[in-house]
Design a protein around this motif. Sequence first.
Motif, PDB file in Angstrom:
ATOM      1  N   LYS A  37      19.644   7.968 -30.680  1.00 49.07           N
ATOM      2  CA  LYS A  37      19.250   6.578 -30.446  1.00 49.07           C
ATOM      3  C   LYS A  37      20.381   5.807 -29.773  1.00 49.07           C
ATOM      4  O   LYS A  37      20.135   5.014 -28.856  1.00 49.07           O
ATOM      5  N   LEU A  38      21.610   6.039 -30.201  1.00 44.25           N
ATOM      6  CA  LEU A  38      22.773   5.406 -29.578  1.00 44.25           C
ATOM      7  C   LEU A  38      22.840   5.757 -28.099  1.00 44.25           C
ATOM      8  O   LEU A  38      22.996   4.877 -27.242  1.00 44.25           O
ATOM      9  N   ARG A  39      22.695   7.032 -27.774  1.00 44.25           N
ATOM     10  CA  ARG A  39      22.736   7.478 -26.374  1.00 44.25           C
ATOM     11  C   ARG A  39      21.585   6.852 -25.584  1.00 44.25           C
ATOM     12  O   ARG A  39      21.775   6.350 -24.470  1.00 44.25           O
ATOM     13  N   GLU A  40      20.384   6.887 -26.157  1.00 40.03           N
ATOM     14  CA  GLU A  40      19.205   6.326 -25.482  1.00 40.03           C
ATOM     15  C   GLU A  40      19.421   4.856 -25.121  1.00 40.03           C
ATOM     16  O   GLU A  40      19.149   4.446 -23.995  1.00 40.03           O
ATOM     17  N   LEU A  41      19.914   4.071 -26.061  1.00 35.44           N
ATOM     18  CA  LEU A  41      20.094   2.644 -25.804  1.00 35.44           C
ATOM     19  C   LEU A  41      21.300   2.360 -24.912  1.00 35.44           C
ATOM     20  O   LEU A  41      21.189   1.611 -23.946  1.00 35.44           O
ATOM     21  N   ALA A  42      22.451   2.943 -25.221  1.00 30.64           N
ATOM     22  CA  ALA A  42      23.669   2.648 -24.448  1.00 30.64           C
ATOM     23  C   ALA A  42      23.533   3.086 -22.992  1.00 30.64           C
ATOM     24  O   ALA A  42      23.886   2.341 -22.078  1.00 30.64           O
ATOM     25  N   GLU A  43      23.011   4.279 -22.767  1.00 32.02           N
ATOM     26  CA  GLU A  43      22.875   4.767 -21.398  1.00 32.02           C
ATOM     27  C   GLU A  43      21.668   4.138 -20.701  1.00 32.02           C
ATOM     28  O   GLU A  43      21.694   3.909 -19.499  1.00 32.02           O
ATOM     29  N   GLY A  44      20.621   3.840 -21.454  1.00 29.21           N
ATOM     30  CA  GLY A  44      19.439   3.223 -20.873  1.00 29.21           C
ATOM     31  C   GLY A  44      19.666   1.771 -20.485  1.00 29.21           C
ATOM     32  O   GLY A  44      19.199   1.307 -19.447  1.00 29.21           O
ATOM     33  N   ILE A  45      20.375   1.038 -21.312  1.00 31.00           N
ATOM     34  CA  ILE A  45      20.700  -0.352 -21.002  1.00 31.00           C
ATOM     35  C   ILE A  45      21.830  -0.390 -19.981  1.00 31.00           C
ATOM     36  O   ILE A  45      21.846  -1.217 -19.092  1.00 31.00           O
ATOM     37  N   ASP A  46      22.774   0.527 -20.108  1.00 32.95           N
ATOM     38  CA  ASP A  46      23.918   0.695 -19.209  1.00 32.95           C
ATOM     39  C   ASP A  46      24.956  -0.398 -19.385  1.00 32.95           C
ATOM     40  O   ASP A  46      26.004  -0.167 -19.944  1.00 32.95           O
ATOM     41  N   PHE A  47      24.694  -1.604 -18.915  1.00 34.87           N
ATOM     42  CA  PHE A  47      25.727  -2.640 -18.962  1.00 34.87           C
ATOM     43  C   PHE A  47      25.824  -3.273 -20.333  1.00 34.87           C
ATOM     44  O   PHE A  47      24.820  -3.535 -20.985  1.00 34.87           O
ATOM     45  N   PRO A 101      31.925  -7.697 -18.580  1.00 39.86           N
ATOM     46  CA  PRO A 101      30.810  -6.761 -18.439  1.00 39.86           C
ATOM     47  C   PRO A 101      31.334  -5.385 -18.035  1.00 39.86           C
ATOM     48  O   PRO A 101      32.225  -5.276 -17.189  1.00 39.86           O
ATOM     49  N   MET A 102      30.792  -4.352 -18.655  1.00 40.33           N
ATOM     50  CA  MET A 102      31.211  -2.972 -18.377  1.00 40.33           C
ATOM     51  C   MET A 102      29.984  -2.079 -18.281  1.00 40.33           C
ATOM     52  O   MET A 102      29.003  -2.265 -18.997  1.00 40.33           O
ATOM     53  N   SER A 103      30.077  -1.068 -17.420  1.00 41.72           N
ATOM     54  CA  SER A 103      29.015  -0.087 -17.273  1.00 41.72           C
ATOM     55  C   SER A 103      29.337   1.140 -18.123  1.00 41.72           C
ATOM     56  O   SER A 103      30.433   1.696 -18.030  1.00 41.72           O
ATOM     57  N   THR A 104      28.386   1.549 -18.929  1.00 35.63           N
ATOM     58  CA  THR A 104      28.562   2.714 -19.789  1.00 35.63           C
ATOM     59  C   THR A 104      28.509   3.977 -18.936  1.00 35.63           C
ATOM     60  O   THR A 104      27.549   4.193 -18.207  1.00 35.63           O
ATOM     61  N   LEU A 154      30.890  -4.202 -28.694  1.00 36.54           N
ATOM     62  CA  LEU A 154      30.045  -4.026 -27.519  1.00 36.54           C
ATOM     63  C   LEU A 154      28.694  -4.667 -27.813  1.00 36.54           C
ATOM     64  O   LEU A 154      28.129  -4.443 -28.885  1.00 36.54           O
ATOM     65  N   VAL A 155      28.179  -5.432 -26.866  1.00 37.46           N
ATOM     66  CA  VAL A 155      26.889  -6.079 -27.033  1.00 37.46           C
ATOM     67  C   VAL A 155      25.995  -5.645 -25.878  1.00 37.46           C
ATOM     68  O   VAL A 155      26.240  -6.000 -24.724  1.00 37.46           O
ATOM     69  N   TYR A 156      24.987  -4.833 -26.195  1.00 36.81           N
ATOM     70  CA  TYR A 156      24.024  -4.336 -25.214  1.00 36.81           C
ATOM     71  C   TYR A 156      22.756  -5.184 -25.298  1.00 36.81           C
ATOM     72  O   TYR A 156      22.285  -5.487 -26.392  1.00 36.81           O
ATOM     73  N   SER A 157      22.199  -5.525 -24.133  1.00 39.35           N
ATOM     74  CA  SER A 157      21.012  -6.361 -24.113  1.00 39.35           C
ATOM     75  C   SER A 157      20.154  -6.036 -22.896  1.00 39.35           C
ATOM     76  O   SER A 157      20.641  -6.076 -21.764  1.00 39.35           O
ATOM     77  N   LYS A 158      18.894  -5.704 -23.154  1.00 36.51           N
ATOM     78  CA  LYS A 158      17.935  -5.475 -22.070  1.00 36.51           C
ATOM     79  C   LYS A 158      16.656  -6.234 -22.438  1.00 36.51           C
ATOM     80  O   LYS A 158      15.696  -5.664 -22.966  1.00 36.51           O
ATOM     81  N   PRO A 159      16.662  -7.556 -22.191  1.00 36.06           N
ATOM     82  CA  PRO A 159      15.529  -8.385 -22.595  1.00 36.06           C
ATOM     83  C   PRO A 159      14.199  -7.938 -21.999  1.00 36.06           C
ATOM     84  O   PRO A 159      13.167  -8.074 -22.654  1.00 36.06           O
ATOM     85  N   SER A 160      14.203  -7.395 -20.780  1.00 42.97           N
ATOM     86  CA  SER A 160      12.941  -6.982 -20.152  1.00 42.97           C
ATOM     87  C   SER A 160      12.240  -5.881 -20.947  1.00 42.97           C
ATOM     88  O   SER A 160      11.022  -5.755 -20.899  1.00 42.97           O
ATOM     89  N   ALA A 161      12.995  -5.095 -21.693  1.00 43.43           N
ATOM     90  CA  ALA A 161      12.416  -4.034 -22.528  1.00 43.43           C
ATOM     91  C   ALA A 161      12.513  -4.374 -24.009  1.00 43.43           C
ATOM     92  O   ALA A 161      12.110  -3.581 -24.854  1.00 43.43           O
ATOM     93  N   MET A 162      13.073  -5.553 -24.310  1.00 44.88           N
ATOM     94  CA  MET A 162      13.272  -5.985 -25.695  1.00 44.88           C
ATOM     95  C   MET A 162      14.099  -4.962 -26.489  1.00 44.88           C
ATOM     96  O   MET A 162      13.768  -4.594 -27.611  1.00 44.88           O
ATOM     97  N   GLU A 163      15.200  -4.484 -25.862  1.00 44.79           N
ATOM     98  CA  GLU A 163      16.121  -3.539 -26.503  1.00 44.79           C
ATOM     99  C   GLU A 163      17.491  -4.200 -26.602  1.00 44.79           C
ATOM    100  O   GLU A 163      17.998  -4.754 -25.624  1.00 44.79           O
TER     101      GLU A 163
END
Length: 175
Positions: A14-24, A40-43, A74-83
Amino acid sequence: MSEKHLFSKEAKKKLRELAEGIDFTMMETNLGAKPSHFVPMSTKAVDDAGCIWFLSNKNSEHNSHLNSDKNIQLVYSKPSAMEFMTVYGTAFITTDKKVLKRYYGKMDDTWFDGIDDPNLTAIKVIPEDIHYWDTKNGKIVSLIKMGIGAITGKEQDLGEEGDLKINRPDYPFNH
């Protein structure tokens, strides 16, 4: 939103899915100061141990902060996917060529003068506390479910949130 805590292998997935999927992510350093420092940093990747990797300039402000205080948020946010996900942990900076080669890509030429750039470093984040929010179905389905809930008065399952617990029998390990 239902609560679902994940452990070990499932948590790393789940960590990999979210961190790599959200990326920034917004990387917060200098946590004890007011204000702290955000950038801002890219994973680059989440490795098999559940550590998160970034490339960075050795002269950056965040590297400077990490040299004196290894705590990181680290704060990951992808509002378009609500992740969403927050990661608190310990960061280590390395200039090991094998590591740099593993994570360096052609797009990094935008920031660095190739793999041999003397300012190129990698940051390894060892997560200690991870919390996530994931709608499972994306924003549109969640909005529809919210509407149904408002009309019917029945609570809708909008997704899940919980802690990710990564089993680390070897912590702290080499960095």
